[in-house]
Design a protein around this motif. Structure first.
Motif, PDB file in Angstrom:
ATOM      1  N   ASP A  92      42.276  41.917  33.527  1.00 29.34           N
ATOM      2  CA  ASP A  92      42.856  41.256  34.761  1.00 29.34           C
ATOM      3  C   ASP A  92      42.139  39.631  34.979  1.00 29.34           C
ATOM      4  OD1 ASP A  92      40.453  42.275  35.720  1.00 29.34           O
ATOM      5  OD2 ASP A  92      41.595  43.727  36.836  1.00 29.34           O
ATOM      6  N   SER A  93      40.723  39.703  34.602  1.00 27.38           N
ATOM      7  CA  SER A  93      40.206  38.342  34.806  1.00 27.38           C
ATOM      8  C   SER A  93      40.733  37.332  33.782  1.00 27.38           C
ATOM      9  CB  SER A  93      38.612  38.198  34.666  1.00 27.38           C
ATOM     10  OG  SER A  93      38.250  38.982  33.649  1.00 27.38           O
ATOM     11  N   THR A  94      40.871  37.675  32.441  1.00 25.11           N
ATOM     12  CA  THR A  94      41.288  36.835  31.568  1.00 25.11           C
ATOM     13  C   THR A  94      42.890  36.499  31.866  1.00 25.11           C
ATOM     14  OG1 THR A  94      39.927  38.009  29.705  1.00 25.11           O
ATOM     15  CG2 THR A  94      41.490  36.762  28.884  1.00 25.11           C
ATOM     16  N   ASN A  95      43.561  37.530  32.279  1.00 26.54           N
ATOM     17  CA  ASN A  95      44.967  37.203  32.366  1.00 26.54           C
ATOM     18  C   ASN A  95      44.996  36.161  33.573  1.00 26.54           C
ATOM     19  OD1 ASN A  95      45.806  39.630  30.936  1.00 26.54           O
ATOM     20  ND2 ASN A  95      46.003  40.755  32.913  1.00 26.54           N
ATOM     21  N   LEU A  96      44.067  36.079  34.518  1.00 27.49           N
ATOM     22  CA  LEU A  96      44.134  35.121  35.670  1.00 27.49           C
ATOM     23  C   LEU A  96      43.816  33.636  34.977  1.00 27.49           C
ATOM     24  CD1 LEU A  96      42.977  36.870  38.449  1.00 27.49           C
ATOM     25  CD2 LEU A  96      45.086  36.203  38.342  1.00 27.49           C
ATOM     26  N   LEU A  97      42.943  33.624  34.143  1.00 30.28           N
ATOM     27  CA  LEU A  97      42.302  32.446  33.172  1.00 30.28           C
ATOM     28  C   LEU A  97      43.497  31.902  32.463  1.00 30.28           C
ATOM     29  CD1 LEU A  97      38.646  33.205  32.331  1.00 30.28           C
ATOM     30  CD2 LEU A  97      39.561  31.620  33.990  1.00 30.28           C
ATOM     31  N   CYS A  98      44.261  32.930  31.867  1.00 29.07           N
ATOM     32  CA  CYS A  98      45.265  32.082  30.751  1.00 29.07           C
ATOM     33  C   CYS A  98      46.476  31.802  31.611  1.00 29.07           C
ATOM     34  CB  CYS A  98      45.998  33.648  29.912  1.00 29.07           C
ATOM     35  SG  CYS A  98      44.570  33.951  28.592  1.00 29.07           S
ATOM     36  N   LEU A  99      46.879  32.370  32.828  1.00 28.39           N
ATOM     37  CA  LEU A  99      47.931  32.163  33.554  1.00 28.39           C
ATOM     38  C   LEU A  99      47.641  30.630  34.303  1.00 28.39           C
ATOM     39  CD1 LEU A  99      48.611  35.410  35.215  1.00 28.39           C
ATOM     40  CD2 LEU A  99      50.341  33.973  33.879  1.00 28.39           C
TER      41      LEU A  99
END
Length: 344
Positions: A92-99
């Motif tokens: 999730d933390s990486t998902n938010l950064l990528c988004l």
């Protein structure tokens, strides 16, 4: 097809293992890269054909954006280059950064969830509610998460794959109970160890396979000739081959890899009622699930598995018969379907 995975690190962990397996399989037919935020060697084996890109940037929590800007800008530069047909973000933390990095850009982006949504604090839930709709597709691990993320298009349930020896043979079993997982509070090893006080182990022994911040505390508190703390284990399949029972006592679990792997080795599964365990186990059919998260409740189920040989054999056989849904080729096809959805 050119595919890039993005993850914080490739250390010891369930999501990291899943990414490694899926990336290796995709690399047999496609060009695959893995982008991560450290210089450490991967814990799991990565095919030589997979390119690993280390983005060494500052660390920090997601909501501390000053410490995350360098990661966002580095990712944004990669996305702008247009060198990948699709990017797949893990956790999730990486998902938010990528988004955030992909805002106003046209990079096709799939995000992958590997934790139970109810485990996250409110601020994370709010951040996801705002940003997750901007992805092109979402993979989740359970029906519960699939329903929760109803505000995201193109979502699919994709289980974690098994990757090991599906030998379909009779193993030389011992009176052994396994716990496999990180020794952190969320994994609830203390619940399992306290449940043993309520169990009649007889000639059963217990092996704890895993390391973490609670390793020394648990080892010192639960001293017994019947309990062995083995730390990080690289040859876990050899423990599976010997065990009759495996216990997952997590307080929260998206989808436990150990419960999946146990299917392939004729092991009876006993678990606390996490979303992940309830996704994998039909109580009293292919495993046992405790009524709640107390050691006493877990002990009742564990005693059944220890004392009732016929029940234990039934649970193990039914779990073994369901193993097809976790085989790598089936999971690979599910990923290809999701990738094609995102590309459309």
């Amino acid at each position: 097809m050119k595919i890039a995975f993005v993850i914080s690190t490739l250390g010891f962990g369930g999501a990291e293992r899943v990414l490694s397996i899926v990336a290796n399989r995709l690399s047999c037919e496609h060009s695959v890269s893995i982008i991560k935020f450290d210089n450490q060697e991967p814990f799991y084996k990565i095919n030589d054909s997979v390119k690993i890109i280390n983005l060494t940037t500052s660390n920090g929590g997601f909501l501390n954006l000053k410490k995350r800007f360098s990661k966002i800008f580095a990712l944004r530069d990669i996305f702008k280059s247009g060198q990948y047909d699709v990017v797949i973000s893990f956790m999730d933390s990486t998902n938010l950064l990528c988004l955030i990095a992909n805002l106003t850009l046209k990079q096709k982006l799939i995000i992958s969830e590997h934790s139970d949504h109810s485990f996250l604090p409110l601020k994370w839930q709010m951040a996801k509610r705002v940003l997750y709709p901007f992805c092109d597709a979402l993979s989740v691990l359970s029906k519960s998460d699939y329903q929760y993320y109803s505000y995201v298009k193109n979502r699919s349930i994709i289980y974690n794959p098994f990757f090991g020896d599906d030998e379909n043979i009779e193993y030389q079993k011992e009176n052994l109970i396994l716990f496999v997982g990180r020794l952190e509070k969320v994994k609830g090893c203390d619940i399992f160890l306290n449940s043993l006080k309520e169990c009649d182990l007889g000639d059963y022994s217990v092996e704890i396979c895993g390391n973490g911040s609670e390793f020394n505390t648990l080892k010192n508190e639960f001293k017994s000739k019947k309990i062995k703390f083995l730390g990080t284990v690289n040859d876990i399949k050899n423990h599976y081959k010997r065990a009759k029972i495996i216990v997952s006592s997590s307080r929260n679990e998206g989808l436990g890899n150990a419960l999946i792997e146990a299917c392939f080795y004729n092991i009876a599964r006993v678990a606390t009622p996490t979303i992940g365990a309830c996704e994998l186990i039909d109580d009293n059919k292919n495993g046992l699930i405790s009524d709640d998260f107390t050691p006493q409740s877990l002990a009742k189920k564990l005693n059944l598995a220890i004392k009732d040989e016929a029940l234990r054999a039934k649970l193990a056989k039914n779990a073994f018969d369901s193993r097809g849904k976790f085989e790598l080729e089936n999971i690979y096809q599910e990923w290809l379907k999701l990738i094609n959805k995102a590309l459309k």
